[in-house]
Design an enzyme around this catalytic site. Structure first.
Site, PDB file in Angstrom:
ATOM      1  CB  CYS A  88      -1.651   5.452   8.210  1.00 18.86           C
ATOM      2  SG  CYS A  88      -3.331   5.038   8.667  1.00 18.86           S
TER       3      CYS A  88
ATOM      4  NE  ARG B 154      -0.326   7.352   0.126  1.00 17.02           N
ATOM      5  CZ  ARG B 154      -1.411   6.909   0.743  1.00 17.02           C
ATOM      6  NH1 ARG B 154      -1.736   7.373   1.928  1.00 17.02           N
ATOM      7  NH2 ARG B 154      -2.161   5.978   0.172  1.00 17.02           N
TER       8      ARG B 154
ATOM      9  CB  CYS C 199      -2.787   5.424  13.148  1.00 11.50           C
ATOM     10  SG  CYS C 199      -1.475   5.042  11.988  1.00 11.50           S
TER      11      CYS C 199
ATOM     12  CB  THR D 230      -0.932   0.058   1.233  1.00 12.03           C
ATOM     13  OG1 THR D 230      -0.113   0.015   2.416  1.00 12.03           O
ATOM     14  CG2 THR D 230      -1.914  -1.094   1.255  1.00 12.03           C
TER      15      THR D 230
ATOM     16  CB  CYS E 216       0.362   2.092  10.528  1.00 17.98           C
ATOM     17  SG  CYS E 216      -0.887   2.273   9.278  1.00 17.98           S
TER      18      CYS E 216
ATOM     19  CB  CYS F  89      -2.774   1.800  12.789  1.00 18.27           C
ATOM     20  SG  CYS F  89      -3.945   2.320  11.517  1.00 18.27           S
TER      21      CYS F  89
HETATM   22 ZN   LIG Z   1      -2.500   3.669  10.360  1.00 16.79          ZN
END
Ligand SMILES: [Zn+2]
Length: 353
Positions: A69, A67, A72, A34, A38, A42
């Site tokens: 999240c 990048r 969270c 993805t 995080c 999270c």
């Molecule tokens: Zn997260």
């Protein structure tokens, strides 16, 4: 140390699987498929273990191309701190300003939109900016009381302006926290003073938030025991001469009640009692209401007995005018400080209105 506890891949993976908030700050995990990284806590969908990479700092994760999240917000820490500091700054501004500041101006001073400011303030401080400001005013009021020649002057100096009504609207926000009250007012400082009025002796006790007790009695030596009984764990002391103006104001009020009591009250009671007392404070001098009517007014028409019991547990004589509640048949009804006192209070109010 945290980072040591979560130094192995095994421990880290377990923390991610359990969304363990204890691991927050120790490391971040990123998901290759993805491109998002995080906090361990999270609650995003658990990724496939094979697609997970760990990082010690947000910067490391970001320089590896991930990048943050949106759920969270792993990099938000400093932002949160910044916001908190803005709100703390706003509190300081309110504490230092004698006159009230408009919400818009206050928000502008800390670089927040009025909407966000109000929301964040409530979230972080627990009360609205308005409630906080009125609390500060009350604190100033009690500080000024000692050095002012009159209560009116103290009210002015606390920034309330000349109007007692502005005061009146705010006093409900001044109550002692129920949790503190349940602990017998532990950690609360209470000062009391004694005076005479046409009904005998009266004792007035106050916290730094307002008057918390007004009771009648025949014996000035035993009256202070009432304060100890009501607030067993509080620091209780007899007031010095600075309390005199407050006492005079209360006695004046008992002898010729205006529509509403002007000084801040520190009211404690259950939610039900507070509902009853709020209705009582709407009964004007010279008027009365039956227990049944009060019960109807709070939307609990069957709770007549409970209303009577709430009246009997009122500890702010005359300021919360429980004497203006009489039985349906027009009889005086009971009174915590004796039916004779109740009758004389009602008579004196009839004469004056
Ligand atoms: Zn997260």
């Amino acid at each position: 140390m945290k980072s040591e506890k979560f130094s192995t891949d095994k421990a880290r993976w377990q923390a991610v699987r359990e969304s363990n908030a204890d691991a927050d700050g120790a490391f971040y995990y990123a998901v290759i498929t993805t491109g998002v990284y995080c906090r361990p806590s999270c609650n995003a969908k658990l990724p496939n273990r094979d697609n997970v990479e760990y990082f010690t700092t947000c910067d490391d994760a970001e320089s590896a191309g991930y990048r943050a999240c949106r759920k969270c917000r792993p990099a938000a820490t400093s932002k949160v701190v910044e916001t908190e500091q803005k709100i703390i700054h706003a509190c300081r501004i309110m504490e230092e300003n004698e006159s009230s500041i408009k919400l818009d101006e206050l928000a502008a001073q800390v670089n927040l939109s009025p909407y966000h400011f109000h929301r964040l303030f409530k979230k972080i401080v627990g009360v609205t900016p308005k409630q906080y400001a009125s609390r500060q005013q009350a604190l100033r009021f009690f500080k000024n009381l000692k050095s002012s020649s009159s209560v009116t002057e103290a009210i002015y100096r606390a920034g309330y302006g000349s109007s007692g009504t502005a005061y009146d609207k705010k006093r409900d926000q001044l109550a002692m926290k129920p949790s503190v009250y349940r602990k017998g007012a532990e950690g609360v400082t209470i000062t009391y003073g004694l005076a005479t009025c046409f009904l005998g002796w009266v004792i007035v006790a106050a916290t730094d938030r307002g008057i918390c007790l007004i009771e009648f009695g025949d014996d000035p030596d035993t009256l202070p025991e009432l304060v100890h009984t009501r607030f067993p764990n509080a620091q209780i002391s007899k007031a010095d001469s600075g309390f005199k103006t407050l006492l005079e104001e209360v006695v004046d009020f008992i002898e010729s009640p205006k529509d509403t009591f002007q000084l801040p009250l520190d009211i404690q009671g259950t939610a039900f009692q507070q509902q009853v007392w709020t209705v009582l404070r709407q009964i004007k001098p010279g008027e009365s209401m039956s227990y049944t009517e009060v019960a109807e007014r709070i939307g609990k028409p069957k709770a007549v007995r409970a209303v009577a019991s709430a009246c009997a547990s009122n500890k702010l004589a005359v300021a919360v005018p429980c004497h203006r509640v009489v039985s349906k048949t027009g009889k005086t009804g009971g009174y915590r400080w004796g039916t004779e006192r109740k009758r004389r209070l009602l008579e004196s109010e009839q004469d004056q209105s």
